[in-house]
Design a protein around this motif. Structure first.
Motif, mmCIF file in Angstrom:
data_model
loop_
_atom_site.group_PDB
_atom_site.id
_atom_site.type_symbol
_atom_site.label_atom_id
_atom_site.label_comp_id
_atom_site.label_asym_id
_atom_site.label_seq_id
_atom_site.Cartn_x
_atom_site.Cartn_y
_atom_site.Cartn_z
ATOM 1 N N ARG A 189 42.701 41.398 35.993
ATOM 2 C CA ARG A 189 42.134 40.138 36.484
ATOM 3 C C ARG A 189 42.832 39.668 37.747
ATOM 4 N NH1 ARG A 189 38.470 38.582 33.063
ATOM 5 N NH2 ARG A 189 38.043 36.639 34.127
ATOM 6 N N LEU A 190 42.071 38.999 38.599
ATOM 7 C CA LEU A 190 42.611 38.210 39.701
ATOM 8 C C LEU A 190 42.463 36.749 39.301
ATOM 9 C CD1 LEU A 190 41.126 39.896 42.903
ATOM 10 C CD2 LEU A 190 43.430 40.176 41.937
ATOM 11 N N PHE A 191 43.514 35.967 39.524
ATOM 12 C CA PHE A 191 43.521 34.549 39.199
ATOM 13 C C PHE A 191 43.518 33.746 40.487
ATOM 14 C CE2 PHE A 191 45.349 36.866 35.745
ATOM 15 C CZ PHE A 191 44.796 36.278 34.619
ATOM 16 N N PHE A 192 42.778 32.645 40.501
ATOM 17 C CA PHE A 192 42.658 31.800 41.684
ATOM 18 C C PHE A 192 43.391 30.485 41.446
ATOM 19 C CE2 PHE A 192 38.743 34.383 41.318
ATOM 20 C CZ PHE A 192 39.024 35.255 42.366
ATOM 21 N N GLY A 248 40.420 29.401 38.243
ATOM 22 C CA GLY A 248 39.491 30.398 37.733
ATOM 23 C C GLY A 248 40.065 31.796 37.825
ATOM 24 N N SER A 249 39.246 32.783 37.432
ATOM 25 C CA SER A 249 39.669 34.177 37.498
ATOM 26 C C SER A 249 38.436 35.065 37.502
ATOM 27 C CB SER A 249 40.580 34.539 36.318
ATOM 28 O OG SER A 249 39.866 34.536 35.099
ATOM 29 N N VAL A 250 38.659 36.348 37.802
ATOM 30 C CA VAL A 250 37.594 37.336 37.791
ATOM 31 C C VAL A 250 38.174 38.661 37.309
ATOM 32 C CG1 VAL A 250 37.909 38.057 40.210
ATOM 33 C CG2 VAL A 250 35.673 38.308 39.133
ATOM 34 N N ALA A 251 37.382 39.400 36.514
ATOM 35 C CA ALA A 251 37.784 40.733 36.067
ATOM 36 C C ALA A 251 37.522 41.725 37.193
ATOM 37 C CB ALA A 251 37.003 41.131 34.821
ATOM 38 N N VAL A 252 38.443 42.679 37.383
ATOM 39 C CA VAL A 252 38.328 43.684 38.440
ATOM 40 C C VAL A 252 37.849 44.995 37.833
ATOM 41 C CG1 VAL A 252 39.591 44.981 40.217
ATOM 42 C CG2 VAL A 252 40.129 42.563 39.793
ATOM 43 N N THR A 253 36.808 45.583 38.465
ATOM 44 C CA THR A 253 36.233 46.827 37.956
ATOM 45 C C THR A 253 35.977 47.821 39.078
ATOM 46 O OG1 THR A 253 33.960 45.993 38.163
ATOM 47 C CG2 THR A 253 35.073 45.650 36.038
ATOM 48 N N LEU A 254 36.020 49.094 38.718
ATOM 49 C CA LEU A 254 35.645 50.198 39.605
ATOM 50 C C LEU A 254 34.630 51.034 38.839
ATOM 51 C CD1 LEU A 254 35.961 51.981 42.133
ATOM 52 C CD2 LEU A 254 37.899 53.082 41.010
ATOM 53 N N ASP A 255 33.436 51.133 39.384
ATOM 54 C CA ASP A 255 32.342 51.852 38.711
ATOM 55 C C ASP A 255 32.156 51.368 37.275
ATOM 56 O OD1 ASP A 255 31.929 53.365 41.030
ATOM 57 O OD2 ASP A 255 33.391 54.880 40.385
ATOM 58 N N GLY A 256 32.316 50.058 37.059
ATOM 59 C CA GLY A 256 32.103 49.453 35.752
ATOM 60 C C GLY A 256 33.291 49.473 34.813
#
Length: 187
Positions: free
Chosen positions: A120-123, A133-141
């Motif tokens: 995750r990246l956190f803001f 907030g935050s977002v999950a980090v993915t590569l090709d799903g």
């Protein structure tokens, strides 16, 4: 996949366990780690010479840094705090709580982006590092974890993947990795 090449080398203190770097206005700022030896440093980018250095409290393991105007934020690894520094004097101004581990940090427009070794990246608000907030980090799903030192460039976040030779470029609005750099052979 892109393969980078070394364009130049600058001397560096081999005792400094670099955790964060940021070049701003002719000064290279470096956050170093290790309990009892963590520092915030201002370096000459051409020679690597230390212009100024300030220690973190002895119990802290320093991590990523980012410049925010006339201040610098520095994470601690597992101590649950970030230290705000005066950029001109390298004097600590305050400590604020941070949930989870601190790995990498960068300023992206009007928000600070943090990694904690997960996928995750956190803001955060740059004024006080309050979470936004935050977002999950993915590569090709698939999730990409061990996101370490961060660099914000344009509208993207770059991260090295700890204990690999890969650098990834992340779209922070979606968490999708849209480029991978294989840095094999640079060491």
């Amino acid at each position: 996949v892109v393969r980078p090449q070394v364009l130049a080398e600058v001397p560096h203190d081999p005792q400094a366990f670099t955790q964060g770097l940021e070049l701003r206005d002719g000064t290279l700022y470096e956050g170093t780690g290790r309990v009892g030896r963590s520092q915030l440093r201002a370096l000459d980018p051409a020679t690597g010479a230390v212009r100024a250095a300030s220690p973190l409290p002895p119990a802290y393991f320093g991590e990523g840094i980012t410049v925010v105007g006339d201040r610098i934020w520095q994470l601690t690894w597992q101590d649950g705090v970030a230290v705000e520094w005066d950029r001109a004097t390298l004097r600590p101004l305050r400590e604020v709580p941070v949930d989870g581990e601190g790995w990498g940090l960068c300023l992206l427009g009007d928000r600070v982006v943090r990694s904690d070794g997960t996928d995750r990246l956190f803001f955060h608000d740059p004024a006080d590092l309050a979470g936004t907030g935050s977002v999950a980090v993915t590569l090709d799903g698939a999730p990409v974890s061990r996101l370490n030192e961060l660099e914000c460039v344009g509208d993207r976040v770059w991260a090295n993947v700890w204990q690999t030779d890969d650098l990834v470029r992340i779209d922070p609005s979606t968490g999708v990795v849209d480029a991978v750099v294989d840095a094999t052979g640079l060491l």
